[in-house]
Design a protein around this motif. Structure first.
Motif, PDB file in Angstrom:
ATOM      1  N   GLU A 212      -7.477  27.311  31.144  1.00 51.82           N
ATOM      2  CA  GLU A 212      -8.569  28.161  30.680  1.00 51.82           C
ATOM      3  C   GLU A 212      -9.382  27.463  29.588  1.00 51.82           C
ATOM      4  OE1 GLU A 212      -6.315  32.426  31.551  1.00 51.82           O
ATOM      5  OE2 GLU A 212      -6.240  31.536  29.551  1.00 51.82           O
ATOM      6  N   GLY A 213      -8.696  26.758  28.702  1.00 56.17           N
ATOM      7  CA  GLY A 213      -9.396  26.024  27.652  1.00 56.17           C
ATOM      8  C   GLY A 213     -10.238  24.893  28.204  1.00 56.17           C
TER       9      GLY A 213
ATOM     10  N   ALA B 161      -3.990  24.275  36.277  1.00 58.62           N
ATOM     11  CA  ALA B 161      -3.772  25.539  36.974  1.00 58.62           C
ATOM     12  C   ALA B 161      -2.879  25.350  38.207  1.00 58.62           C
ATOM     13  CB  ALA B 161      -5.110  26.144  37.388  1.00 58.62           C
ATOM     14  N   SER B 162      -3.104  24.276  38.944  1.00 57.72           N
ATOM     15  CA  SER B 162      -2.272  24.012  40.128  1.00 57.72           C
ATOM     16  C   SER B 162      -0.829  23.752  39.732  1.00 57.72           C
ATOM     17  CB  SER B 162      -2.828  22.804  40.896  1.00 57.72           C
ATOM     18  OG  SER B 162      -4.136  23.055  41.352  1.00 57.72           O
ATOM     19  N   ARG B 163      -0.643  23.017  38.644  1.00 56.99           N
ATOM     20  CA  ARG B 163       0.719  22.748  38.170  1.00 56.99           C
ATOM     21  C   ARG B 163       1.397  24.036  37.729  1.00 56.99           C
ATOM     22  NH1 ARG B 163       5.168  20.290  38.939  1.00 56.99           N
ATOM     23  NH2 ARG B 163       6.211  19.404  37.117  1.00 56.99           N
TER      24      ARG B 163
ATOM     25  N   GLU C 186       5.059  39.687  33.282  1.00 55.43           N
ATOM     26  CA  GLU C 186       4.613  38.434  32.681  1.00 55.43           C
ATOM     27  C   GLU C 186       4.241  37.414  33.753  1.00 55.43           C
ATOM     28  OE1 GLU C 186       6.236  35.117  29.418  1.00 55.43           O
ATOM     29  OE2 GLU C 186       7.623  36.568  30.298  1.00 55.43           O
ATOM     30  N   VAL C 187       5.115  37.263  34.755  1.00 55.73           N
ATOM     31  CA  VAL C 187       4.844  36.293  35.825  1.00 55.73           C
ATOM     32  C   VAL C 187       3.635  36.719  36.646  1.00 55.73           C
ATOM     33  CG1 VAL C 187       5.752  35.333  37.966  1.00 55.73           C
ATOM     34  CG2 VAL C 187       7.195  35.420  35.944  1.00 55.73           C
TER      35      VAL C 187
ATOM     36  N   ARG D  89      -3.903  34.842  36.368  1.00 54.48           N
ATOM     37  CA  ARG D  89      -4.756  33.988  35.539  1.00 54.48           C
ATOM     38  C   ARG D  89      -4.830  32.562  36.080  1.00 54.48           C
ATOM     39  NH1 ARG D  89      -2.154  34.425  29.827  1.00 54.48           N
ATOM     40  NH2 ARG D  89      -3.620  32.718  29.416  1.00 54.48           N
ATOM     41  N   ALA D  90      -3.708  32.043  36.572  1.00 54.72           N
ATOM     42  CA  ALA D  90      -3.696  30.684  37.122  1.00 54.72           C
ATOM     43  C   ALA D  90      -4.577  30.591  38.361  1.00 54.72           C
ATOM     44  CB  ALA D  90      -2.265  30.258  37.446  1.00 54.72           C
ATOM     45  N   ARG D  91      -4.537  31.603  39.211  1.00 54.04           N
ATOM     46  CA  ARG D  91      -5.384  31.595  40.413  1.00 54.04           C
ATOM     47  C   ARG D  91      -6.850  31.695  40.042  1.00 54.04           C
ATOM     48  NH1 ARG D  91      -1.330  35.584  43.792  1.00 54.04           N
ATOM     49  NH2 ARG D  91      -0.162  33.924  44.888  1.00 54.04           N
TER      50      ARG D  91
END
Length: 604
Positions: A81-82, A96-98, A124-125, A131-133
């Motif tokens: 995100e940063g 993000a992929s990692r 949490e997960v 957010r990662a997607r």
């Protein structure tokens, strides 16, 4: 027990809570003893620091003793995100992929599907996956990869059919792929679901995006990615005065993650901070999901064929899953296995006893390049080679080979080279490598370091003594084990190592010069050591190239006062007294010769 402590990590879990979860109302007679037994067994398997506490309660240990995949994923998501906010989409996409690899199926504690105490971990997960997607899709859109963005955004929509941010990303992906009709149908589906099931309309930004696609005026920027919260996370440690250099490294890493390999040579005098900068680069890479391979080059091992590459590859080979290792190694596995015996053991085959040089350098270079390219296909790779000037010719040749033939690969190679040894090595890489020269720290950086150690008032004096030489500044601020000269022991040893590298003759010359002060006339020095001016000039030029001296008008000066003080303090007292007496005579004679000649009338 372990699952509960992991869910509650960061907090002490009291015995009564552990009892409630483990035995659900059917606790044994002495639950505290039973819990202590379980903890003892876990410590035997995981290590003593994995679980802390005692009879009042227990908690999961902290890093580096314990690493939790969800925590690492959270750090990667924040990094992604940063990086998006900093307009670094390729790096953001890698992070993000990692993170999604860490989160895998998107559910926590799969062995406990209905455990009420695990709900916090599930939430949490779930939030991290969402957010990662979002970050991965936004990064792909900014990198002009609509197919990747569509795949990730579709997964987000399937996971939550009311996730409007995911819908907007998917609409943008369809529009970017030249399929605006699919984007408009997607909007209609979202609107119907929201109206019929929740009694609300799409958000204003969703409606604006729909209108822009209708009018074929889709904005170039991605508002959802620009709003991804965080600035670039700060480094975990203070690297003062190197913002421009780290920006150069970050730019090189961005290019590498986009599939454009970069070889970056970091040069500078001993103690200027090359290894420290390289370590910060390694942290930068690992924090954004990259793979770090690193090794130090040793002069005593120059004759060992590609030893730095062996040292860099060996630890990573043993950490790869067998299917991944086979995929990465490919057809060149037997060549790599002769170079890296760990490869053969990991693949379950007997080590090849052949000398890798028997295959010919070109064949080995091809194999190592293919292997690194395979690793980089899994995750972008940083290859860090410290003190490349100590390496053998084959290692330098392979770095050159990688620079020319690794593309397309997500590979960054950083090599550090001492400035006095840099020209020969850098000429071997000329035309294929970028060069980053490290200079002394500016006064503002020294002031900041002094303030961090509570020695603000000494900043100006320290800069004057050290002239911003990084190691000298740091060791002076530490101020431990100083002698009468005020030079820390560690710094004295570092100075002597640098001086001895230039040879005995120059060392003797500099020790004599140390009695003349911070700056000296080479003609006076020539008379002091009973050498010809040309000889002294030649040796001073060599010391200048080694950054031990600098030019000060018509004189030479020590690069910083600490070098002079260290040499002066470590010169044996009898030798120093001889130099001092001779210098006093020379300076006295010179002063007398410079007196004006008086006319006879002045005496009358």
């Amino acid at each position: 027990m372990l699952a509960l402590l992991t869910v509650e990590r960061g907090r002490v879990v009291p015995i009564h809570r552990i009892e409630e979860v483990l035995w659900e109302g059917h606790a044994p007679k002495r639950p505290a003893n039973n819990v202590a037994t379980l903890v003892s067994r876990l410590r035997r398997v995981l290590g003593h620091h994995a679980i802390t506490g005692g009879r009042d309660g227990y908690r999961l240990g902290t890093a580096p003793a314990v690493r939790v995949d969800v925590d690492e994923a959270a750090a990667l998501v924040a990094e992604a995100e940063g990086r998006l906010a900093a307009d670094e989409p390729t790096v953001a996409g890698v992070a993000a992929s990692r993170a999604l690899e860490f989160l895998n199926s998107g559910s926590a504690l799969e062995g406990e599907p209905h455990a009420y105490w695990a709900e916090v971990a599930w939430r949490e997960v779930s939030d991290l996956v969402r957010r990662a997607r979002h970050a991965a899709a936004a990064a792909a859109l900014q990198s002009a990869e609509p197919a990747v963005a569509r795949r990730v955004a579709e997964a987000a929509v399937l996971a939550d059919r009311f996730d409007e941010a995911a819908y907007r990303l998917l609409m943008r992906a369809h529009a970017a792929a030249g399929e605006p009709a699919r984007a408009l149908l997607l909007y209609a589906r979202l609107r119907d679901a929201l109206v019929n099931e929740l009694g609300t309309d799409p958000a204003p930004e969703t409606r604006d995006l729909h209108l822009a696609i209708l009018r074929e005026r889709l904005p170039m920027s991605t508002p959802d990615s620009n709003a991804l919260r965080a600035p670039v996370p700060a480094s975990r440690s203070m690297l003062v005065g190197r913002d421009a250099e780290m920006a150069h490294v970050a730019h090189a890493w961005s290019a590498a993650t986009a599939g454009r390999p970069v070889v970056l040579v970091v040069t500078g005098e001993s103690g200027i901070g090359k290894s420290r900068l390289a370590a910060e680069a390694a942290w930068h890479v690992s924090s954004t999901g990259g793979t770090v391979l690193q090794a130090e080059c040793y002069e005593a091992e120059r004759s060992l064929f590609l030893q730095p590459f062996v040292d860099a590859l060996s630890p990573h080979v043993t950490r790869l899953a067998l299917p991944v290792l086979r995929e990465v190694a490919g057809e060149q596995a037997f060549v790599i296995a002769t170079l890296v015996p760990e490869m053969a053991r990991a693949l379950g085959s007997p080590p090849d006893e052949r000398d890798p040089a028997e295959f010919g350098r070109s064949r080995v270079y091809q194999a190592v390049t293919a292997f690194l390219r395979g690793l980089a296909a899994q995750a972008p790779v940083l290859l860090l080679l410290d003190d490349l000037h100590n390496a053998g010719d084959a290692t330098v040749e392979l770095v050159h080979y990688l620079a020319r033939r690794a593309a397309p690969a997500r590979l960054l190679c950083i090599a550090t080279i001492r400035s006095e040894a840099s020209e020969e090595v850098y000429q071997s890489l000329d035309g294929v490598a970028q060069r980053l020269d490290l200079e002394a720290l500016p006064p503002a950086a020294v002031t900041k370091l002094a303030a961090a150690t509570g020695k603000d008032e000494l900043a100006a004096e320290i800069f004057q003594r050290t002239r911003g030489h990084t190691l000298s500044v740091v060791e002076t601020l530490r101020g431990q084990d100083t002698d009468d000269s005020g030079v820390p022991e560690s710094l004295r040893l570092a100075v002597l190592r640098r001086v001895r590298r230039v040879g005995d003759q120059i060392e003797r010359l500099l020790r004599a010069a140390a009695v003349l002060g911070s700056a000296f006339d080479p003609l006076v020095l020539a008379a002091l050591v009973d050498r010809t001016p040309n000889e002294v000039a030649y040796h001073c030029e060599q010391a200048l190239a080694a950054r031990l001296l600098v030019v000060s008008g018509r004189r030479y000066a020590f690069a910083n006062e600490l070098i002079r003080q260290a040499l002066h303090a470590t010169t044996p007292e009898p030798t120093r007294r001889i130099h001092q007496r001779r210098a006093s005579e020379l300076l006295s004679d010179r002063t007398n010769r410079c007196q004006p000649i008086r006319r006879s009338s002045d005496w009358t």
